[in-house]
Each structure stands twice: as structure tokens, then as C-alpha cells.
Motif scaffolding. Structure first.
Motif, PDB file in Angstrom:
ATOM      1  N   ILE A 149      -7.238  15.397  22.465  1.00  0.00           N
ATOM      2  CA  ILE A 149      -7.823  14.498  21.693  1.00  0.00           C
ATOM      3  C   ILE A 149      -7.600  15.101  20.266  1.00  0.00           C
ATOM      4  N   ARG A 150      -7.094  14.485  19.725  1.00  0.00           N
ATOM      5  CA  ARG A 150      -6.742  14.780  17.787  1.00  0.00           C
ATOM      6  C   ARG A 150      -8.605  14.033  17.422  1.00  0.00           C
ATOM      7  N   LEU A 151      -8.973  15.452  16.066  1.00  0.00           N
ATOM      8  CA  LEU A 151      -9.854  15.383  15.902  1.00  0.00           C
ATOM      9  C   LEU A 151      -9.208  14.837  14.054  1.00  0.00           C
ATOM     10  N   ARG A 152      -9.517  13.838  13.179  1.00  0.00           N
ATOM     11  CA  ARG A 152      -8.918  13.973  11.855  1.00  0.00           C
ATOM     12  C   ARG A 152     -10.267  13.830  10.688  1.00  0.00           C
ATOM     13  N   SER A 153     -10.602  14.342   9.891  1.00  0.00           N
ATOM     14  CA  SER A 153     -11.025  14.591   8.704  1.00  0.00           C
ATOM     15  C   SER A 153     -10.064  14.588   7.464  1.00  0.00           C
ATOM     16  N   GLY A 154     -10.333  13.486   6.959  1.00  0.00           N
ATOM     17  CA  GLY A 154      -9.592  13.863   5.222  1.00  0.00           C
ATOM     18  C   GLY A 154      -8.337  14.091   5.670  1.00  0.00           C
ATOM     19  N   GLY A 155      -7.589  14.631   5.279  1.00  0.00           N
ATOM     20  CA  GLY A 155      -5.719  15.106   5.300  1.00  0.00           C
ATOM     21  C   GLY A 155      -6.235  15.555   6.906  1.00  0.00           C
ATOM     22  N   GLU A 156      -7.116  16.375   7.104  1.00  0.00           N
ATOM     23  CA  GLU A 156      -6.954  17.414   8.349  1.00  0.00           C
ATOM     24  C   GLU A 156      -6.928  17.452  10.106  1.00  0.00           C
ATOM     25  N   THR A 157      -6.230  17.759  10.661  1.00  0.00           N
ATOM     26  CA  THR A 157      -6.563  17.420  12.213  1.00  0.00           C
ATOM     27  C   THR A 157      -6.716  18.427  12.931  1.00  0.00           C
ATOM     28  N   THR A 158      -7.736  18.655  13.772  1.00  0.00           N
ATOM     29  CA  THR A 158      -7.486  19.604  14.917  1.00  0.00           C
ATOM     30  C   THR A 158      -7.264  18.604  16.801  1.00  0.00           C
ATOM     31  N   ARG A 159      -8.413  19.662  17.529  1.00  0.00           N
ATOM     32  CA  ARG A 159      -7.667  18.723  18.792  1.00  0.00           C
ATOM     33  C   ARG A 159      -9.153  19.283  19.443  1.00  0.00           C
ATOM     34  N   VAL A 160      -9.262  18.902  20.975  1.00  0.00           N
ATOM     35  CA  VAL A 160     -10.524  19.056  21.763  1.00  0.00           C
ATOM     36  C   VAL A 160      -9.953  20.340  22.748  1.00  0.00           C
ATOM     37  N   GLY A 161     -10.713  21.324  22.730  1.00  0.00           N
ATOM     38  CA  GLY A 161     -10.688  22.687  23.020  1.00  0.00           C
ATOM     39  C   GLY A 161     -10.231  22.263  25.093  1.00  0.00           C
TER      40      GLY A 161
ATOM     41  N   VAL B 197     -15.866  12.156  10.868  1.00  0.00           N
ATOM     42  CA  VAL B 197     -14.735  12.349  12.234  1.00  0.00           C
ATOM     43  C   VAL B 197     -14.155  11.780  13.113  1.00  0.00           C
ATOM     44  N   ARG B 198     -12.740  11.378  12.841  1.00  0.00           N
ATOM     45  CA  ARG B 198     -12.040  10.131  13.415  1.00  0.00           C
ATOM     46  C   ARG B 198     -11.406  10.243  14.867  1.00  0.00           C
ATOM     47  N   LEU B 199     -11.027   9.785  16.027  1.00  0.00           N
ATOM     48  CA  LEU B 199     -10.220  10.069  16.483  1.00  0.00           C
ATOM     49  C   LEU B 199      -9.994   8.391  17.770  1.00  0.00           C
ATOM     50  N   ARG B 200      -9.263   8.733  18.585  1.00  0.00           N
ATOM     51  CA  ARG B 200      -8.903   7.605  20.013  1.00  0.00           C
ATOM     52  C   ARG B 200      -9.505   8.219  21.050  1.00  0.00           C
TER      53      ARG B 200
END
Length: 616
Positions: free
Chosen positions: A321-333, A285-288
Motif C-alpha cells: 500500500i502506497r503512503l504519501r506525504s508532500g510529494g514523496e511516497t513509500t510503501r508498506v513493508g 500521511v495519505r493512503l488508500r
């Protein structure tokens, strides 16, 4: 050895004068003695005589008596007049004088200690094994849901458990008591249940929360190399109850992490549970992070719908903050806001205000939970915060503000948070002894407990007020424990004891935490000694409390100083241990320490049993 008759006659005259003063003191205390419960009237007379005795400096008289081989009056507490009468008679015969006219004492050498022992049994139950001092344990919240906790405490040797009414509520208290009763049946012995009324605790008000941020960092060695990665638990953020119901209908419930398990990191929206489900062990899971630093989380485990991830570098998470895994993303709640604290140095000015609105961290002011402070405090009074970590002097008082000049701060700077204790040792706060919450809990206490503890007792009126409420509720047989934790309570202890002795079963707790803050740590040893003596004269059992074997209960290993403190605590009728992961081990250790010391010490008296330590 030749003795000077004139010296003997002079010593006898000093004893006679002291004797007359004790009898006058008994007469002056007539109303307090008459008001005492019938079982306590002899003890009330003995207390009055002891208070009078300690108004005199009898050290020269003690030296003279010791030189003559007579009792030096150093162990008079449980039988004051009986001791004095016996010494007067012995001295008269030694000097060849006529026997003095003696007065029947209210208690004698046998009944004095017996009264204290019986009162302790009635209030706290019988001590087990070979020791005389009982062990009390404060129950944590977990005791309501973990029957094994109560069982371990009872099995280890505790005779008394304490429930703090400042925490939890009637449902949890009922569960705790059920578990204790189950444990006492299993181990075949009675365990007394005491419940503490919180009283009017003075605390700092709220502070505006800081930003929503979660910082995680790995464990590094001295060279800065990662030796243990940081762990997180990714979990879905549920925005409303309908979504929660929908989610639980299709997903198994997530396992609760242990109290010391990985921190939770929520990700937004129910739909993201599909994102979570798509994560498998080994995925990245990648992020900044909040600082713009690139970070990579590695999935290392599955816990129901949640995922456990590790990271080997420090990360600051904030909502969005956006979290990416593969081609999908979500955000920190949403994340919990960070707790803010006021930084204080010696010389700073801090203003107390009656409002409990959250204050900005840089406002230079903080709320105060009790408005009586703004009425009763005065210029020059001392004030302490957070168990004495910060101290100051009051410079100005008005109905809307108390200005404090900080004089001491541990380490030169202290961060003062919300809900921290405030002590005013020079201020006579005119506070009700019972809060509305205390009064609402009293019916439960009367029905379920063996004794009730009254916190922050400042005077006799506090005791009488609680006694009236207990009588109205039909709780006349409930034991009554008075917690002495303020300088005002200590200074008025004789009057407090006289009021308490109207009740059939009473005890005193030396609450050394707040008392040490108010009186100063240097005076604490002196104060606790004087309280032990005074209560012994009243035949009132004492509970020695606060931080006994505290390091052992928290960490599993005691400090040398607290082992010595535990040994000294055996002069009380009961010793209280606070909660902690190793409280069972603390009970076992205290049981052993108290049992050993019982062969060597009883109150102020050294017991000279046969020693085998140095036999060949």
C-alpha cells in the motif's frame, strides 16, 4: 447414659476386623515398603494402611463411634494404625472387655504430622511469618532481564519460585536464578528454585497462515464517535544485515515500544528512512487502504528514526500500500501473517493426522504432535481440545487418521488454533515420561535447581525412569515433584507415591488445569480432596496449583470465588501462583489469606480458636 453391651461388643468386633485387614495390607505392601528410602519406610507402611482403610465403607462404624463419644476415624491420614489402636483400647475399656492386643504403629500421633512438616521443609523450605503453607510463583521470561521482578516476588512473601522449561532456555534460566539468589540475599531468607520438565504435551499442529494484514481502529463511544484515535509506529523495513549495519551507523537506535505500545507499521527499503526523517509533528500521511478507503495519518511524535502517527478511522494495511506525504511516497513493508483457526460446531467432523505440515483452514483436519495417539486411541474415546473448549468422540482410528465427531463447543462454535492442548481422558497413551528435550535439560536442572517437576505423570514407571536419570547425573539430593494432571495419573496415585518414596525428598503437585479438563469440572473438587488425603497419609507435601488468584495476578482485582479457593488451598503445603502484571499483589494477598486461615483450619481439622468477631 446406659449403653447396650451387645452393641459395644459388635462395634468392637467391627474394629477388630478392620484392624486385621490393615495388618494384612501392610504385609502385601512389603516389597514397596522395603524399596522405600529409609526415611520414608514408616510413611510407606502408613500409606498402605490408609489405602486399605479407604477400600471399606466405614460410615456406619463412624456413626457408632461418634455416638459413643469416641474418635470417628475422620482424621486418621497421618497416623492410621495409631488411631485405630487407640480407639480399640478406648472402646474395650468402655465396654468392660479385656484390652486388645495392639501392634506398634509405624508412625504415632506425634511423628505422623511431624514427618509431613519436615518433608515439606526439606523440599520447599520453611514457611514465613505465621502461616504453614508456602507460596510458589511461576517466573515469566521478563524475570531474566528484570532483577526487580524477582526482588518484588521475594519481598512480597514467596518461598519458592518455578521455572517452566517449556519456555526460554539455559541462558535465560541462569539469569532468572541469579536474580532470585540476589533477592534472597537482599531479604535474608532462602528461596527454593523448582524447574518444570515439559514432558510429552499433546497439541494441535500448525495451520496455514492467513493474509498479511494489519487492522487498526480507534476507540468509539456508544454513538460511534471517536473518543481515542488509533496509534501506529512507522518504522523502516531493513531488507538485509548489510543494510541494517549501514543504517545503524548513521541513525540512532529506535526505542523499543512498550509491550502495550502502538503497533509497528514497516515501510520498505533503507532509503525510506530519509522519507521517515522528513516527517515532522503535524504532517499528514495519505493512503488508500486494502478496501480502497481514503485515510489520513497524522504525525504526533518522534521516536529515534521512527514516527508515531494517529488515525481516527479504521484502516486495513497490507504490504505494498502506497503512503504519501508532500510529494514523496513509500510503501508498506512485510507484515505478520494473521493466525488462522478452524471453526468448529457440534456435529462437525474433525480429522487428526500425524503430519505436522500446515493445513488449510477449511481442510477439516489438523495435525497432532504425538504419533502415539494413532496407536492407542480407540472408537468411542472422548477427546478435548484447547482446555476443554471443544469436546468430541472418536469415531474411527487408523494409522494415518483419527476421525472425531464434535459433541460440544463453548457458545455453540469455537475457533480452534494451532498448538492448542489435546486431552484424551479415556486413552491410556503409552508415552515416554521424558522427551529428548527434557533429558537435554536435566544436567542444567541438577546443577542449578533445588527440585525438578515431572509433568504428565501417568504411572510408577515414569517416576522410576526420572529417578534413574537423576542418579546417573549425581542428582540424588534433588527434590522430586510429581505433577498429577491426567486421570490415569490420579487413578494410579498410590503406586506413583510408593515409587516416589524411594527418593528422599518428594512432593506432588495437583495440576488442576489439565486434570479438570480430563476428569470434568464437576469431579475436580472430589479428586483434589482425595489427593490431599492420600498424600497426607504418605507424609508427602502437596502443591495446590492452577489459577489461584489468577484474576488478581492478571488484572489487579480478585474475584470472590478465587478468594474462597485461595482460602481452601491452605490445606496444602504449598500454593502456586502463575505469572501476571500484579503477581506481587497476588503474593501479598495470598500471604494474608493463608495466615488468617491457619488459625481456623489444619488439613481436615477445624481449629476452635477464641473468636472476637461478635464481642460487644
Amino acid at each position: 447414659m446406659q449403653r447396650d453391651p451387645a452393641h459395644l461388643t459388635a462395634v468392637a468386633a467391627r474394629l477388630d476386623a478392620l484392624h486385621d485387614d490393615l495388618l494384612r495390607a501392610t504385609g502385601h505392601a512389603g516389597a514397596a515398603v522395603a524399596d522405600a528410602h529409609p526415611d520414608n519406610r514408616g510413611s510407606a507402611q502408613n500409606l498402605a494402611q490408609y489405602v486399605e482403610l479407604r477400600q471399606h465403607d466405614i460410615r456406619p462404624l463412624q456413626e457408632s463411634l461418634a455416638e459413643l463419644g469416641l474418635s470417628s476415624l475422620g482424621r486418621t491420614e497421618p497416623h492410621v494404625l495409631a488411631t485405630l489402636e487407640a480407639v480399640r483400647v478406648a472402646l474395650a475399656r468402655l465396654a468392660g472387655l479385656p484390652d486388645p492386643v495392639v501392634v506398634d504403629p509405624p508412625v504415632d500421633f506425634v511423628t505422623g504430622p511431624e514427618l509431613l512438616a519436615q518433608n515439606a521443609d526439606d523440599l520447599l523450605g520453611t514457611a514465613r511469618n505465621r502461616r504453614r503453607t508456602r507460596i510458589m510463583v511461576t517466573l515469566p521470561t521478563e524475570a531474566a532481564t528484570d532483577p526487580g521482578l524477582a526482588d518484588r516476588v521475594v519481598a512480597a512473601g514467596a518461598e519458592v519460585v518455578r521455572i517452566n522449561c517449556a519456555h526460554d532456555g539455559p541462558e535465560a534460566w541462569s539469569a532468572m536464578i541469579r536474580n532470585v539468589r540476589r533477592a534472597e540475599r537482599a531479604h535474608g531468607r532462602r528461596v527454593a528454585v523448582t524447574m518444570d520438565l515439559a514432558g510429552p504435551k499433546l497439541r494441535t499442529g500448525p495451520i496455514q497462515p492467513g493474509p498479511q494484514v494489519l487492522k487498526v481502529r480507534p476507540v468509539r463511544d456508544a454513538l460511534g464517535r471517536t473518543v481515542e484515535p488509533a496509534r501506529l509506529r512507522l518504522t523502516a523495513e531493513i531488507p538485509d544485515a548489510a543494510a541494517a549495519a549501514s543504517a545503524t551507523a548513521t541513525e540512532p537506535a529506535a526505542e523499543e515500544p512498550a509491550a502495550d505500545g502502538p503497533a509497528r507499521l514497516p515501510v520498505v527499503a533503507v532509503a525510506d528512512q530519509a522519507w521517515l526523517r522528513g516527517l515532522a509533528e503535524g504532517d499528514a500521511v495519505r493512503l488508500r487502504d486494502a478496501r480502497g478507503r481514503r485515510r489520513r495519518l497524522r504525525v504526533v511524535g518522534v521516536a529515534g528514526p521512527d514516527r508515531i502517527v494517529e488515525v481516527d478511522r479504521t484502516v486495513y494495511f497490507t504490504p505494498g500500500i502506497r503512503l504519501r506525504s508532500g510529494g514523496e511516497t513509500t510503501r508498506v513493508g512485510a507484515l505478520p501473517a494473521t493466525e488462522q483457526r478452524l471453526l468448529l460446531h457440534p456435529g462437525d467432523v474433525l480429522t487428526l493426522v500425524p503430519s505436522l505440515e500446515p493445513v488449510p483452514v477449511d481442510a477439516g483436519r489438523i495435525g497432532c504432535t504425538l504419533p502415539q495417539v494413532f496407536r492407542d486411541a480407540a472408537h468411542g474415546h472422548r477427546i478435548m481440545f484447547d482446555d476443554g473448549k471443544v469436546s468430541g468422540r472418536i469415531e474411527h482410528v487408523s494409522p494415518g487418521a483419527v476421525r472425531v465427531r464434535i459433541t460440544e463447543a463453548d457458545g455453540g462454535a469455537v475457533k480452534l488454533g494451532a498448538a492448542k492442548g489435546i486431552n484424551l481422558p479415556d486413552t491410556d497413551l503409552r508415552l515416554p515420561a521424558l522427551t529428548d528435550a527434557d533429558l537435554s535439560y536435566l544436567p542444567f536442572v541438577v546443577e542449578h535447581a533445588d527440585a525438578v517437576s515431572l509433568s504428565f505423570v501417568r504411572g510408577a514407571d515414569d517416576v522410576l525412569l526420572l529417578q534413574r536419570h537423576l542418579t546417573d547425573l549425581g542428582g540424588n539430593e534433588l527434590g522430586l515433584i510429581l505433577k498429577i494432571e491426567t486421570v490415569a495419573g490420579f487413578e494410579r496415585l498410590p503406586d506413583i507415591l510408593f515409587a516416589a518414596m524411594r527418593w528422599p525428598r518428594v512432593g506432588v503437585m495437583i495440576a488442576r488445569g489439565d486434570l479438570a479438563v480430563e476428569a470434568g469440572y464437576r469431579r475436580l473438587a472430589e479428586l483434589q480432596e482425595e489427593m490431599l488425603w492420600l498424600c497426607e497419609a504418605a507424609h508427602v507435601p502437596v502443591i495446590w496449583a492452577t489459577q489461584v488468584l489468577d484474576t488478581l495476578a492478571r488484572t489487579g482485582r480478585p474475584s470472590r470465588a478465587e478468594v474462597t479457593d485461595a482460602a481452601m488451598s491452605g490445606r496444602a503445603e504449598c500454593v502456586m501462583l502463575n505469572k501476571g502484571p500484579w503477581v506481587g499483589a497476588a503474593v501479598e494477598a495470598l500471604d494474608d489469606i493463608l495466615g488468617r486461615m491457619d488459625d481456623h483450619q489444619r488439613k481436615k481439622q477445624s481449629l476452635l480458636r477464641r473468636l472476637t468477631s461478635w464481642e460487644a
